[in-house]
Design a protein around this motif. Structure first.
Motif, PDB file in Angstrom:
ATOM      1  N   ALA A 126      76.278   6.842  52.042  1.00 18.62           N
ATOM      2  CA  ALA A 126      75.002   6.741  51.468  1.00 18.62           C
ATOM      3  C   ALA A 126      74.820   7.815  50.222  1.00 18.62           C
ATOM      4  CB  ALA A 126      73.903   6.811  52.687  1.00 18.62           C
ATOM      5  N   LEU A 127      75.490   9.099  50.718  1.00 16.41           N
ATOM      6  CA  LEU A 127      75.165  10.174  49.743  1.00 16.41           C
ATOM      7  C   LEU A 127      75.744   9.605  48.250  1.00 16.41           C
ATOM      8  CD1 LEU A 127      76.485  13.074  51.936  1.00 16.41           C
ATOM      9  CD2 LEU A 127      73.932  12.191  51.724  1.00 16.41           C
ATOM     10  N   ASP A 129      74.338   7.360  46.724  1.00 15.24           N
ATOM     11  CA  ASP A 129      73.216   7.051  45.902  1.00 15.24           C
ATOM     12  C   ASP A 129      71.851   7.869  46.378  1.00 15.24           C
ATOM     13  OD1 ASP A 129      74.496   4.717  44.761  1.00 15.24           O
ATOM     14  OD2 ASP A 129      74.521   3.815  46.625  1.00 15.24           O
ATOM     15  N   HIS A 130      71.976   8.525  47.522  1.00 16.25           N
ATOM     16  CA  HIS A 130      70.927   9.268  47.892  1.00 16.25           C
ATOM     17  C   HIS A 130      71.444  11.023  48.240  1.00 16.25           C
ATOM     18  CE1 HIS A 130      68.760   5.462  48.669  1.00 16.25           C
ATOM     19  NE2 HIS A 130      69.900   4.918  48.930  1.00 16.25           N
ATOM     20  N   GLU A 131      70.272  11.704  48.332  1.00 16.81           N
ATOM     21  CA  GLU A 131      70.344  12.925  48.757  1.00 16.81           C
ATOM     22  C   GLU A 131      70.627  13.281  50.253  1.00 16.81           C
ATOM     23  OE1 GLU A 131      68.085  15.545  45.563  1.00 16.81           O
ATOM     24  OE2 GLU A 131      66.822  14.131  46.486  1.00 16.81           O
ATOM     25  N   CYS A 133      70.700  11.166  54.288  1.00 16.07           N
ATOM     26  CA  CYS A 133      70.501   9.858  55.145  1.00 16.07           C
ATOM     27  C   CYS A 133      70.379  10.187  56.538  1.00 16.07           C
ATOM     28  CB  CYS A 133      72.040   9.344  54.726  1.00 16.07           C
ATOM     29  SG  CYS A 133      72.244   7.703  55.810  1.00 16.07           S
ATOM     30  N   GLN A 171      73.689  15.711  50.785  1.00 13.67           N
ATOM     31  CA  GLN A 171      74.459  16.727  49.913  1.00 13.67           C
ATOM     32  C   GLN A 171      74.240  18.096  50.020  1.00 13.67           C
ATOM     33  OE1 GLN A 171      72.691  15.529  45.895  1.00 13.67           O
ATOM     34  NE2 GLN A 171      73.330  13.396  46.358  1.00 13.67           N
ATOM     35  N   SER A 194      66.405  16.084  59.282  1.00  5.50           N
ATOM     36  CA  SER A 194      65.805  15.460  57.908  1.00  5.50           C
ATOM     37  C   SER A 194      64.419  15.995  57.468  1.00  5.50           C
ATOM     38  CB  SER A 194      65.855  13.993  58.002  1.00  5.50           C
ATOM     39  OG  SER A 194      67.007  13.516  58.119  1.00  5.50           O
ATOM     40  N   TYR A 198      62.889  16.404  53.737  1.00  2.00           N
ATOM     41  CA  TYR A 198      61.800  15.285  53.298  1.00  2.00           C
ATOM     42  C   TYR A 198      60.696  16.297  52.586  1.00  2.00           C
ATOM     43  CZ  TYR A 198      57.697  12.440  53.184  1.00  2.00           C
ATOM     44  OH  TYR A 198      56.718  11.840  53.057  1.00  2.00           O
ATOM     45  N   ASP A 203      65.494  13.016  48.652  1.00  2.88           N
ATOM     46  CA  ASP A 203      65.600  11.344  48.847  1.00  2.88           C
ATOM     47  C   ASP A 203      66.485  11.343  50.083  1.00  2.88           C
ATOM     48  OD1 ASP A 203      65.777   8.778  48.652  1.00  2.88           O
ATOM     49  OD2 ASP A 203      67.321   8.885  47.219  1.00  2.88           O
ATOM     50  N   VAL A 204      65.949  10.823  51.279  1.00  2.00           N
ATOM     51  CA  VAL A 204      66.556  10.548  52.524  1.00  2.00           C
ATOM     52  C   VAL A 204      66.199   9.162  52.959  1.00  2.00           C
ATOM     53  CG1 VAL A 204      66.879  11.150  55.039  1.00  2.00           C
ATOM     54  CG2 VAL A 204      65.970  12.871  53.183  1.00  2.00           C
ATOM     55  N   ALA A 205      67.625   8.662  52.757  1.00  2.00           N
ATOM     56  CA  ALA A 205      67.542   7.153  53.170  1.00  2.00           C
ATOM     57  C   ALA A 205      67.895   6.896  54.408  1.00  2.00           C
ATOM     58  CB  ALA A 205      69.165   6.377  52.378  1.00  2.00           C
TER      59      ALA A 205
END
Length: 234
Positions: A126-127, A129-131, A133, A171, A194, A198, A203-205
């Motif tokens: 997921a990293l 596309d996102h910072e 997860c 990340q 997380s 946040y 950006d946490v998916a």
């Protein structure tokens, strides 16, 4: 490069085992921590493992890893006064080794031994596309809010509420920077891995969690894990 930080510095007071940390209890002649480490050793998504642990247990842990073939171990990090301080110490070790801004880190509890290779891989994937997860589970029960614990103050919409799990992936460089610049008070007040990400705009998916990936906190949790392991080794 993806690093794994395994938190193994807690005492586990809710297990009521005195000063004996629950992550070192043996199930089928193997400490719980080792079950966890094996999953990250097997994961093709993780290259190096950092373990947060007290000095008194490090020699034992090294011995267990040598016997079990844990080869991804990088270094130990000091246990902090709180969970997030321990994470910060683990991040510092990772950053000292890291040579790329694209490195990732996945953070997991040593007492969640049933984490799957699939979940580890999904979190880190997921990293792209996102910072960050976090795996989550939907709430099964109706949740109420009460400020004093004696009466209902507010009704919450269950469909918008989720229970977070470990492991959580980020990340590495931006997450380490947030923790490095945070005050000791902020770190001590942070409960979820997380949460601080946040709060600082990362950006946490969310991805689907796993009911089997439970944390061993109480004696009933330990009994549940023992039953699962015994069933799988027969």
């Amino acid at each position: 490069m993806n690093y794994a930080i395994i938190l193994s510095g807690g005492i586990g007071t809710r297990m009521q085992m005195g000063d004996f940390p629950k992550q070192y209890l043996e199930v089928e002649k193997k400490p719980i921590l080792l079950y966890t480490l094996e999953q990250f050793q097997k994961s093709s998504a993780v290259e190096k493992i950092v373990i947060v642990a007290a000095d008194a247990w490090r020699e034992k842990i090294r011995g267990w890893m040598e016997e079990d073939g844990i080869t991804k171990f990088l270094a130990f990090a000091d246990a902090g006064d709180t969970r997030q301080e321990s994470i910060h110490n683990g991040l510092t070790v990772c950053m000292e080794d890291s040579v790329s801004e694209n490195d990732g880190v996945i953070i997991h509890d040593g007492v969640r031994p049933l984490v799957s290779e699939q979940l580890i891989g999904d979190c880190l994937a997921a990293l792209a596309d996102h910072e960050g997860c976090m795996p989550v589970l939907p709430m099964k029960d109706t949740i109420y809010q009460s400020s004093d614990g004696t009466k209902i103050d507010h009704l919450l919409e269950r469909s918008t509420l989720f229970a977070g799990q470990a492991p959580e992936a980020f990340q590495l460089h931006p997450y380490a920077k947030i923790n490095r610049e945070a005050s000791k008070e902020e770190l001590s007040l942070t409960r979820g891995t997380s949460e601080i990400a946040y709060r600082h705009g990362m950006d946490v998916a969310m991805i689907p969690g796993d009911e089997r990936n439970f944390k061993i906190t109480t004696r009933s949790d330990l009994e549940r894990f023992c039953t699962i392991v015994e069933g799988e080794t027969k």
